[in-house]
Design a protein around this motif. Structure first.
Motif, PDB file in Angstrom:
ATOM      1  N   LEU A 173      19.372  -8.306  40.181  1.00 48.69           N
ATOM      2  CA  LEU A 173      19.014  -6.911  40.407  1.00 48.69           C
ATOM      3  C   LEU A 173      18.089  -6.769  41.619  1.00 48.69           C
ATOM      4  N   THR A 177      18.949  -4.659  44.907  1.00 49.85           N
ATOM      5  CA  THR A 177      18.009  -3.640  45.366  1.00 49.85           C
ATOM      6  C   THR A 177      17.725  -3.804  46.849  1.00 49.85           C
ATOM      7  N   LEU A 196      25.153  -0.020  35.567  1.00 52.96           N
ATOM      8  CA  LEU A 196      23.722   0.048  35.863  1.00 52.96           C
ATOM      9  C   LEU A 196      22.996   0.906  34.838  1.00 52.96           C
ATOM     10  N   LEU A 200      20.103  -0.074  32.194  1.00 47.74           N
ATOM     11  CA  LEU A 200      18.878   0.718  32.188  1.00 47.74           C
ATOM     12  C   LEU A 200      18.494   1.115  30.764  1.00 47.74           C
ATOM     13  N   THR A 207      13.243  -4.764  33.139  1.00 45.45           N
ATOM     14  CA  THR A 207      14.629  -4.530  33.559  1.00 45.45           C
ATOM     15  C   THR A 207      14.840  -3.066  33.922  1.00 45.45           C
ATOM     16  N   LYS A 208      14.287  -2.166  33.107  1.00 43.82           N
ATOM     17  CA  LYS A 208      14.405  -0.730  33.398  1.00 43.82           C
ATOM     18  C   LYS A 208      13.848  -0.405  34.784  1.00 43.82           C
ATOM     19  N   VAL A 211      16.211  -1.743  37.548  1.00 43.67           N
ATOM     20  CA  VAL A 211      17.430  -0.934  37.672  1.00 43.67           C
ATOM     21  C   VAL A 211      17.111   0.403  38.333  1.00 43.67           C
TER      22      VAL A 211
END
Length: 316
Positions: A173, A177, A196, A200, A207-208, A211
């Motif tokens: 991720l 990004t 995605l 999320l 992780t949230k 994302v």
């Protein structure tokens, strides 16, 4: 250092010289928890998310900086080594050196990007993570992104099929990004937008946040707006606008709403008024429940959240 592993270090010493070999050997002697997490060093550029600077996860624990000759030998070692310990630590050393802009170009010119990228196929999850981290630092360089983009689909597959909240998922991720800081390669994620949102909603706090950083990059590009709005998103997404949600998450979902609304206002964008299906992000963001949740945040205890909400309410 007897046995096969000792022989590996002898070979490494012959290739790299004492200084560079010691750099890798020293890394193998430390506890695993001492590994530094590599990440984005540059600040946001065009297409990035204002207010949320790119992360710098290099902490300077290891100060050994290799020259071009040593980097060439290190790449040869990485390509030829079979011992997982040597491979992993070579990737860490290479990734740390890739945190410096001059080395990002040198590694590319030495043909190092496909050598590193090949290791994301490795069955050892720690090696996959370190390879993704190294690619992440290399991706700060725009010319490097042109070579790294061919691996975006594979990274996406690993991110969405691998274990939730794993180190490999987070490393992937972070790389995605960084690859979407500008608009150049964002279109390659079109088919993964619904995935995605799934990660999320199911991932943990870390992780949230990761994302959302990626979604914010996409949300600033008007060319991605329709794809975002078409994504099938569970209604639980609206719970991210509740007042008790962590500030670092709440501010980002508010910014996501704001960015999409701004893109929709761009003259001529979505002029054809495409039809969005029920269950899409479009229906969630344009529903009364979403509007009520955002209006309620005007009384939030955090001043930064309140300020963000005040700028958004006229757009509802």
């Amino acid at each position: 250092m007897g046995g096969p592993r000792g022989a590996g270090w002898v070979a490494a010493g012959l290739l790299l010289g004492a200084g560079a070999c010691y750099c890798i050997y020293r890394l193998t002697r430390g506890r695993r928890r001492g590994d530094r997490e590599l990440g984005i060093r540059s600040s946001k550029s065009a297409g990035g998310t204002a207010g949320f600077p790119a992360e710098d996860l290099t902490d300077g624990s290891y100060d050994d900086v290799l020259n071009a000759e040593q980097l060439q030998k290190l790449l040869y070692l990485l390509e030829s080594a079979e011992d997982p310990v040597i491979i992993e630590r070579a990737l860490i050393t290479l990734g740390n050196n890739a945190a410096f802009s001059v080395n990002q170009a040198i590694i590319r010119e030495l043909g190092g990007i496909p050598i590193v990228a090949n290791k994301i196929n490795h069955s050892n999850q720690s090696i996959k993570e370190k390879a993704l981290n190294a690619l992440n630092n290399l991706s700060v360089n725009v010319e490097n992104q042109i070579k790294i983009k061919i691996y975006i689909s594979q990274v996406c597959e690993d991110v969405f099929s691998g274990p939730l909240n794993s180190a490999v998922q987070l490393a992937g991720l972070r790389l995605l990004t960084n690859m979407t800081v500008t608009n150049d390669h964002q279109h390659m994620l079109h088919s993964y937008i619904t995935d995605l949102f799934q990660v999320l909603l199911t991932g943990n706090g870390n992780t949230k946040v990761q994302v959302l950083k990626l979604l914010l990059n996409l949300s600033e590009n008007p060319a991605m707006t329709e794809g975002l709005l078409r994504a099938q998103v569970d209604s639980s997404f609206l719970s991210l606008y509740d007042s008790h949600v962590a500030k670092e998450i709440l501010l980002r979902v508010l910014t996501l709403f704001q960015n999409i609304k701004n893109c929709l206002k761009i003259e001529g964008h979505l002029a054809a008024q495409p039809t969005f299906t029920e269950g899409s992000l479009f229906f969630l963001l344009h529903g009364e429940e979403c509007a009520q949740k955002i209006r309620a945040l005007v009384d939030h205890h955090d001043a930064e959240v309140k300020e963000k909400v005040v700028t958004i309410i006229p757009k509802i």
